[in-house]
Design a protein around this motif. Structure first.
Motif, PDB file in Angstrom:
ATOM      1  N   ALA A 175       0.010   9.025  -5.028  1.00  0.00           N
ATOM      2  CA  ALA A 175       1.165   8.225  -5.427  1.00  0.00           C
ATOM      3  C   ALA A 175       2.022   7.850  -4.228  1.00  0.00           C
ATOM      4  N   GLN A 176       2.224   8.795  -3.313  1.00  0.00           N
ATOM      5  CA  GLN A 176       3.051   8.500  -2.145  1.00  0.00           C
ATOM      6  C   GLN A 176       2.376   7.499  -1.211  1.00  0.00           C
ATOM      7  N   PHE A 177       1.073   7.682  -0.982  1.00  0.00           N
ATOM      8  CA  PHE A 177       0.356   6.742  -0.121  1.00  0.00           C
ATOM      9  C   PHE A 177       0.334   5.342  -0.747  1.00  0.00           C
ATOM     10  N   GLY A 178       0.129   5.265  -2.052  1.00  0.00           N
ATOM     11  CA  GLY A 178       0.137   3.978  -2.721  1.00  0.00           C
ATOM     12  C   GLY A 178       1.489   3.303  -2.628  1.00  0.00           C
ATOM     13  N   TYR A 179       2.549   4.080  -2.788  1.00  0.00           N
ATOM     14  CA  TYR A 179       3.901   3.519  -2.698  1.00  0.00           C
ATOM     15  C   TYR A 179       4.165   2.991  -1.292  1.00  0.00           C
ATOM     16  N   ALA A 180       3.755   3.751  -0.284  1.00  0.00           N
ATOM     17  CA  ALA A 180       3.920   3.295   1.097  1.00  0.00           C
ATOM     18  C   ALA A 180       3.131   2.006   1.333  1.00  0.00           C
ATOM     19  N   LEU A 181       1.931   1.917   0.773  1.00  0.00           N
ATOM     20  CA  LEU A 181       1.116   0.707   0.917  1.00  0.00           C
ATOM     21  C   LEU A 181       1.793  -0.485   0.251  1.00  0.00           C
ATOM     22  N   GLY A 182       2.336  -0.274  -0.945  1.00  0.00           N
ATOM     23  CA  GLY A 182       3.038  -1.355  -1.630  1.00  0.00           C
ATOM     24  C   GLY A 182       4.278  -1.801  -0.891  1.00  0.00           C
ATOM     25  N   ILE A 183       5.002  -0.844  -0.311  1.00  0.00           N
ATOM     26  CA  ILE A 183       6.189  -1.196   0.464  1.00  0.00           C
ATOM     27  C   ILE A 183       5.801  -2.069   1.656  1.00  0.00           C
ATOM     28  N   LEU A 184       4.698  -1.717   2.308  1.00  0.00           N
ATOM     29  CA  LEU A 184       4.251  -2.487   3.469  1.00  0.00           C
ATOM     30  C   LEU A 184       3.792  -3.889   3.084  1.00  0.00           C
ATOM     31  N   LEU A 185       3.011  -3.996   2.018  1.00  0.00           N
ATOM     32  CA  LEU A 185       2.354  -5.260   1.698  1.00  0.00           C
ATOM     33  C   LEU A 185       3.150  -6.159   0.764  1.00  0.00           C
ATOM     34  N   LEU A 186       4.015  -5.577  -0.074  1.00  0.00           N
ATOM     35  CA  LEU A 186       4.656  -6.364  -1.122  1.00  0.00           C
ATOM     36  C   LEU A 186       6.159  -6.568  -0.936  1.00  0.00           C
ATOM     37  N   VAL A 187       6.873  -5.553  -0.477  1.00  0.00           N
ATOM     38  CA  VAL A 187       8.329  -5.669  -0.387  1.00  0.00           C
ATOM     39  C   VAL A 187       8.773  -6.769   0.576  1.00  0.00           C
ATOM     40  N   PRO A 188       8.104  -6.998   1.733  1.00  0.00           N
ATOM     41  CA  PRO A 188       8.556  -8.093   2.607  1.00  0.00           C
ATOM     42  C   PRO A 188       8.591  -9.454   1.924  1.00  0.00           C
ATOM     43  N   LEU A 189       7.785  -9.633   0.880  1.00  0.00           N
ATOM     44  CA  LEU A 189       7.764 -10.914   0.174  1.00  0.00           C
ATOM     45  C   LEU A 189       9.123 -11.257  -0.429  1.00  0.00           C
ATOM     46  N   ALA A 190       9.948 -10.246  -0.696  1.00  0.00           N
ATOM     47  CA  ALA A 190      11.239 -10.501  -1.341  1.00  0.00           C
ATOM     48  C   ALA A 190      12.170 -11.333  -0.478  1.00  0.00           C
ATOM     49  N   ASP A 191      11.957 -11.364   0.837  1.00  0.00           N
ATOM     50  CA  ASP A 191      12.798 -12.196   1.693  1.00  0.00           C
ATOM     51  C   ASP A 191      12.543 -13.681   1.503  1.00  0.00           C
ATOM     52  N   THR A 192      11.355 -14.065   1.026  1.00  0.00           N
ATOM     53  CA  THR A 192      11.015 -15.478   0.912  1.00  0.00           C
ATOM     54  C   THR A 192      10.491 -15.886  -0.455  1.00  0.00           C
ATOM     55  N   ALA A 193       9.938 -14.955  -1.233  1.00  0.00           N
ATOM     56  CA  ALA A 193       9.291 -15.308  -2.501  1.00  0.00           C
ATOM     57  C   ALA A 193      10.319 -15.545  -3.608  1.00  0.00           C
ATOM     58  N   ARG A 194       9.839 -16.108  -4.707  1.00  0.00           N
ATOM     59  CA  ARG A 194      10.670 -16.237  -5.911  1.00  0.00           C
ATOM     60  C   ARG A 194      10.751 -14.869  -6.579  1.00  0.00           C
ATOM     61  N   LEU A 195      11.957 -14.323  -6.617  1.00  0.00           N
ATOM     62  CA  LEU A 195      12.134 -12.951  -7.078  1.00  0.00           C
ATOM     63  C   LEU A 195      11.716 -12.777  -8.535  1.00  0.00           C
ATOM     64  N   ARG A 196      12.014 -13.741  -9.361  1.00  0.00           N
ATOM     65  CA  ARG A 196      11.706 -13.593 -10.785  1.00  0.00           C
ATOM     66  C   ARG A 196      10.201 -13.535 -11.017  1.00  0.00           C
ATOM     67  N   ARG A 197       9.476 -14.404 -10.338  1.00  0.00           N
ATOM     68  CA  ARG A 197       8.020 -14.398 -10.494  1.00  0.00           C
ATOM     69  C   ARG A 197       7.423 -13.118  -9.911  1.00  0.00           C
ATOM     70  N   LEU A 198       7.890 -12.720  -8.733  1.00  0.00           N
ATOM     71  CA  LEU A 198       7.382 -11.508  -8.090  1.00  0.00           C
ATOM     72  C   LEU A 198       7.637 -10.286  -8.963  1.00  0.00           C
ATOM     73  N   THR A 199       8.829 -10.202  -9.543  1.00  0.00           N
ATOM     74  CA  THR A 199       9.171  -9.076 -10.407  1.00  0.00           C
ATOM     75  C   THR A 199       8.274  -9.021 -11.632  1.00  0.00           C
ATOM     76  N   SER A 200       8.033 -10.151 -12.252  1.00  0.00           N
ATOM     77  CA  SER A 200       7.196 -10.180 -13.455  1.00  0.00           C
ATOM     78  C   SER A 200       5.766  -9.731 -13.157  1.00  0.00           C
ATOM     79  N   VAL A 201       5.215 -10.193 -12.051  1.00  0.00           N
ATOM     80  CA  VAL A 201       3.840  -9.821 -11.697  1.00  0.00           C
ATOM     81  C   VAL A 201       3.741  -8.323 -11.424  1.00  0.00           C
ATOM     82  N   LEU A 202       4.698  -7.784 -10.707  1.00  0.00           N
ATOM     83  CA  LEU A 202       4.650  -6.358 -10.380  1.00  0.00           C
ATOM     84  C   LEU A 202       4.772  -5.494 -11.627  1.00  0.00           C
ATOM     85  N   LEU A 203       5.662  -5.862 -12.532  1.00  0.00           N
ATOM     86  CA  LEU A 203       5.819  -5.078 -13.757  1.00  0.00           C
ATOM     87  C   LEU A 203       4.546  -5.116 -14.604  1.00  0.00           C
TER      88      LEU A 203
END
Length: 419
Positions: free
Chosen positions: A54-82
């Motif tokens: 779980a910790q390694f997966g969370y770290a991987l998601g933080i690396l690959l997915l969280v940076p998208l929040a600076d440029t992506a559409r937050l509503r769409r990104l949130t829906s896909v992740l949920l």
């Protein structure tokens, strides 16, 4: 002409609740590990691999997915992740073996990074004057989610007689956020002139430059890794310790520690206002002292439930205070890179957590409870060393409050190519 506000004030209660529900997906399996080992007929050491997965997966998601929040559409990104997280939770609930469960855990923890998107959103929308307070309130939601999730999952497992039911409940709760959260978020995090022109590859490539350029990021990253490693050691082995003789408790009792640490979770809410008033370094130092005391108390009388609960409370308030103080510090770097600095910070933090879970599980299986706590104590001591070195070598701009720098229009130093 005055700049147009980025967005209305954040809906802090909603962000806190959403953060609590999603971050719970990382922690609710911890009191279930002994039950998972029995149900899947595997050794406890093998079942213990679920926590670092779980910790390694969370770290991987933080690396690959969280940076998208600076440029992506937050509503769409949130829906896909949920949606992806809910699906992975259902796969875990139906897992026929520990390999499938570990892979599903890795997948769901990779996509359940929404808390690390919501926190910079709240900080940016709140503005400099309220940053620490708002981050503290959202952090309170994360702390409550991480602690109470253990209680809920343990109670569900006891009531239904199977650990699988807890995963099903988590899937329903995560999917329910799809109906509420996306529509209450701004369309984007950055201002119009700040959000275009960066490819995904450039976002990721710029992360090391952010770390190199900002001392305000390097120190919190190192401290976050240390304290969360200690936190993860304790919680990764607590279920095994409570299930072993002479205690012999089931997953419900292990999950009860979530309720027992509720006072610490509530107390950690004051860390945000204290960081605004006294500075993040002072709050972090106090948090380290609390964490060290908690580990000491838990190690002195390892078979006393009262002592273990007291130690858990001190550890929770200490680690939560450090977390809030560190994030209040890094979000002063600038709103254009808010998600990316949080990516670097949380990557370091949960990388430390994954290492702590892995080492703690191994040490407990080989040498017992006190050996695991000694490792956790070494992590806290390393965090103390980071704090001492940081105070001995203050940055040139340390005496200038972040609020005044931003209000006066002074831009934080950024690496070449960043804004």
């Amino acid at each position: 002409m005055a700049p147009r506000p980025l967005a209305p004030a954040p809906n802090v209660p909603l962000l806190a609740v959403a953060g609590a529900v999603t971050v719970a997906n990382l922690y609710f399996p911890q009191p279930l590990l002994a039950a998972v080992a029995r149900g899947l007929e595997v050794p406890e050491r093998t079942a213990g691999l679920i926590a670092p997965a779980a910790q390694f997966g969370y770290a991987l998601g933080i690396l690959l997915l969280v940076p998208l929040a600076d440029t992506a559409r937050l509503r769409r990104l949130t829906s896909v992740l949920l949606a992806l997280t809910s699906a992975a939770l259902l796969v875990a609930a139906a897992a026929p073996g520990v390999v499938t469960l570990a892979l599903a855990t890795l997948a769901l923890s990779t996509t359940t990074v929404l808390p690390q998107i919501l926190t910079p959103v709240a900080a940016v929308l709140a503005g400099p004057g309220r940053r620490g307070r708002v981050v503290g309130l959202v952090g309170l939601g994360l702390t409550l989610g991480s602690t109470l999730s253990r209680t809920v999952s343990g109670a569900v497992a006891d009531a239904t007689g199977t650990w699988r039911a807890a995963y099903a409940v988590a899937a329903v709760a995560t999917a329910a956020l799809l109906c509420v959260l996306p529509r209450r978020l701004p369309e984007r995090l950055g201002a119009p002139g700040e959000r275009g022109g960066r490819s995904y590859a450039r976002l990721l490539a710029g992360l090391p430059r952010l770390l190199a350029a900002h001392r305000e990021l390097r120190i919190p990253a190192a401290l976050g890794a240390c304290v969360f490693a200690a936190f993860s050691v304790f919680w990764a082995v607590l279920a095994f310790h409570l299930a072993s003789p002479p205690l012999g408790y089931g997953p419900g009792a292990a999950g009860l520690f979530g309720v027992l640490t509720l006072p610490a979770a509530l107390l950690s809410a004051v860390a945000g206002p204290l960081a605004d008033r006294c500075g993040p370094t002072a709050v972090s130092a106090g948090g380290l002292v609390c964490a060290a005391l908690g580990l000491t108390v838990a190690g002195l009388l390892p078979y006393s439930p009262v002592t273990l609960a007291a130690g858990a409370n001190l550890l929770v308030v200490g680690v939560s205070s450090c977390q809030v103080a560190n994030q209040a510090r890094i979000f002063g770097i600038g709103r254009a890179v808010a998600a990316r600095v949080n990516t670097v910070f949380m990557l370091a933090t949960f990388g430390g957590g994954a290492a702590g879970s892995l080492v703690g599980t191994w040490l407990y299986a080989a040498y017992g409870w006190r050996a695991a706590l000694l490792a956790a104590g070494a992590c806290v001591a390393a965090g103390g060393l980071v704090t001492v070195v940081a105070r001995a070598r203050p940055a040139a701009s340390t005496c200038v409050p972040v609020v005044r720098r931003e209000a006066g229009g002074i831009r934080p130093r950024t690496p070449q190519g960043e804004t």
